[in-house]
Enzyme design. Sequence first.
Site, PDB file in Angstrom:
ATOM      1  N   HIS A 251       9.678  -4.001   4.655  1.00  0.00           N
ATOM      2  CA  HIS A 251      10.142  -2.612   4.700  1.00  0.00           C
ATOM      3  C   HIS A 251      10.330  -2.158   6.137  1.00  0.00           C
ATOM      4  O   HIS A 251       9.679  -2.653   7.049  1.00  0.00           O
ATOM      5  CB  HIS A 251       9.255  -1.640   3.912  1.00  0.00           C
ATOM      6  CG  HIS A 251       7.817  -1.468   4.346  1.00  0.00           C
ATOM      7  ND1 HIS A 251       6.913  -2.496   4.461  1.00  0.00           N
ATOM      8  CD2 HIS A 251       7.113  -0.347   4.647  1.00  0.00           C
ATOM      9  CE1 HIS A 251       5.721  -2.017   4.810  1.00  0.00           C
ATOM     10  NE2 HIS A 251       5.805  -0.714   4.938  1.00  0.00           N
TER      11      HIS A 251
ATOM     12  N   HIS B 119       0.804  -1.244   0.000  1.00  0.00           N
ATOM     13  CA  HIS B 119       0.000   0.000   0.000  1.00  0.00           C
ATOM     14  C   HIS B 119       0.835   1.291   0.000  1.00  0.00           C
ATOM     15  O   HIS B 119       0.345   2.340   0.405  1.00  0.00           O
ATOM     16  CB  HIS B 119      -0.961  -0.011   1.194  1.00  0.00           C
ATOM     17  CG  HIS B 119      -0.308   0.099   2.537  1.00  0.00           C
ATOM     18  ND1 HIS B 119      -0.835  -0.450   3.678  1.00  0.00           N
ATOM     19  CD2 HIS B 119       0.839   0.701   2.945  1.00  0.00           C
ATOM     20  CE1 HIS B 119      -0.054  -0.200   4.707  1.00  0.00           C
ATOM     21  NE2 HIS B 119       0.973   0.513   4.287  1.00  0.00           N
TER      22      HIS B 119
ATOM     23  N   HIS C 145      -2.603   4.587   9.627  1.00  0.00           N
ATOM     24  CA  HIS C 145      -1.263   5.046  10.009  1.00  0.00           C
ATOM     25  C   HIS C 145      -1.379   6.305  10.864  1.00  0.00           C
ATOM     26  O   HIS C 145      -0.954   7.387  10.448  1.00  0.00           O
ATOM     27  CB  HIS C 145      -0.420   5.328   8.770  1.00  0.00           C
ATOM     28  CG  HIS C 145      -0.210   4.129   7.891  1.00  0.00           C
ATOM     29  ND1 HIS C 145      -1.187   3.627   7.064  1.00  0.00           N
ATOM     30  CD2 HIS C 145       0.876   3.342   7.712  1.00  0.00           C
ATOM     31  CE1 HIS C 145      -0.711   2.577   6.410  1.00  0.00           C
ATOM     32  NE2 HIS C 145       0.532   2.376   6.782  1.00  0.00           N
TER      33      HIS C 145
ATOM     34  N   GLU D 230       3.141  -5.530   8.856  1.00  0.00           N
ATOM     35  CA  GLU D 230       1.866  -5.313   8.147  1.00  0.00           C
ATOM     36  C   GLU D 230       1.369  -6.595   7.476  1.00  0.00           C
ATOM     37  O   GLU D 230       0.180  -6.747   7.206  1.00  0.00           O
ATOM     38  CB  GLU D 230       2.013  -4.196   7.095  1.00  0.00           C
ATOM     39  CG  GLU D 230       2.159  -2.803   7.705  1.00  0.00           C
ATOM     40  CD  GLU D 230       2.358  -1.696   6.672  1.00  0.00           C
ATOM     41  OE1 GLU D 230       2.233  -0.517   7.052  1.00  0.00           O
ATOM     42  OE2 GLU D 230       2.667  -1.989   5.489  1.00  0.00           O
TER      43      GLU D 230
HETATM   44  C1  DHB Z   1       6.089   3.595   3.004  1.00  0.00           C
HETATM   45  C2  DHB Z   1       5.491   2.359   3.207  1.00  0.00           C
HETATM   46  C3  DHB Z   1       4.410   2.226   4.067  1.00  0.00           C
HETATM   47  O1  DHB Z   1       3.804   1.046   4.357  1.00  0.00           O
HETATM   48  C4  DHB Z   1       3.881   3.354   4.692  1.00  0.00           C
HETATM   49  O2  DHB Z   1       2.786   3.196   5.451  1.00  0.00           O
HETATM   50  C5  DHB Z   1       4.487   4.602   4.513  1.00  0.00           C
HETATM   51  C6  DHB Z   1       5.601   4.720   3.670  1.00  0.00           C
HETATM   52  C7  DHB Z   1       7.254   3.729   2.080  1.00  0.00           C
HETATM   53  O3  DHB Z   1       7.707   2.733   1.503  1.00  0.00           O
HETATM   54  O4  DHB Z   1       7.737   4.857   1.889  1.00  0.00           O
HETATM   55 FE    FE Z   2       2.183   1.215   5.845  1.00  0.00          FE
END
Ligand code: DHB
Ligand code: FE
Length: 284
Positions: A193, A12, A59, A240
């Site tokens: 991530h 996302h 978020h 997540e």
């Molecule tokens: C990014 C990824 C995320 O899941 C998020 O909530 C905010 C930023 C990113 O990859 O920059």
């Molecule tokens: Fe996120």
Amino acid sequence: MARITASVYTSHVPAIGAALDLGKTQEAYWQPVFKGYDFSKQWMKDHKPDVIFLVFNDHATAFSLEMIPTFAIGTAAEYQPADEGWGPRPVPKVYGHPELASHIAQSVIQQDFDLTIVNKMDVDHGLTVPLSLMCGQPEAWPCPVIPFAVNVVQYPVPSGRRCYNLGKAIRKAVDSFDKDLNVQIWGTGGMSHQLQGPRAGLINKAFDNAFLDKLIDNPEAAADIPHIDYVREAGSEGIELVMWLIARGAMDDVAGGKPPKVAHRFYHVPASNTAVGHLILENT
Ligand code: DHB
Ligand code: FE
């Protein structure tokens, strides 16, 4: 009766939404990301659902650190795209399905899961970016959406096993709704991530692809992954991925039916700070 016909899984990343909104999809950096969803946009047209049950995480947009529901179901008639700091994304308003959402809340709470009932909520990139990836830039989203928010932001977060079992309960709830509805369940967020700290920028292709394999063929094994493994292997935001287990737990094979058909599988690095993963599984 209502029936879950398919599950969709997708990352996302907010920058994906910005790339789409600013007309950058054909730029060299973004082109391979969006190409992975060409199939999916056509598939959505060919398999138009009546309702999408969309599992996502907020978020700190709708819920701040003042109030953090572990699982929250949206029972409202509509939801506004949130302003996340740069103004709301120019995407259609999200219409809900209060009748089915209330039925699911009743059934799932009676199956011993404590859900927070949400009658007013703005929806952030966690919900709007998956819709954009799957539907493109329509005037209106193709069907009502039931937002289902999971806390993966503030510890303690729910385990993968609990999410998987919750998916089973959601499936039972949908099965017992006495109107003919074609329902899709989407699990969103991930893949690997990490946005902060010394390991910011972490990506783990081996973990991600093993997770996709397990999710398809051995969801029990995926449900067994302890939360610390997500954080260690897939980064702090890789947690997540537990949301994908809610969607997977709602599929036919988990309730004794046939294994799903893999309609589409896609994986790409990078998109902003995130590994993008995407699956479409159909009940057959
Ligand atoms: C990014 C990824 C995320 O899941 C998020 O909530 C905010 C930023 C990113 O990859 O920059
Ligand atoms: Fe996120």
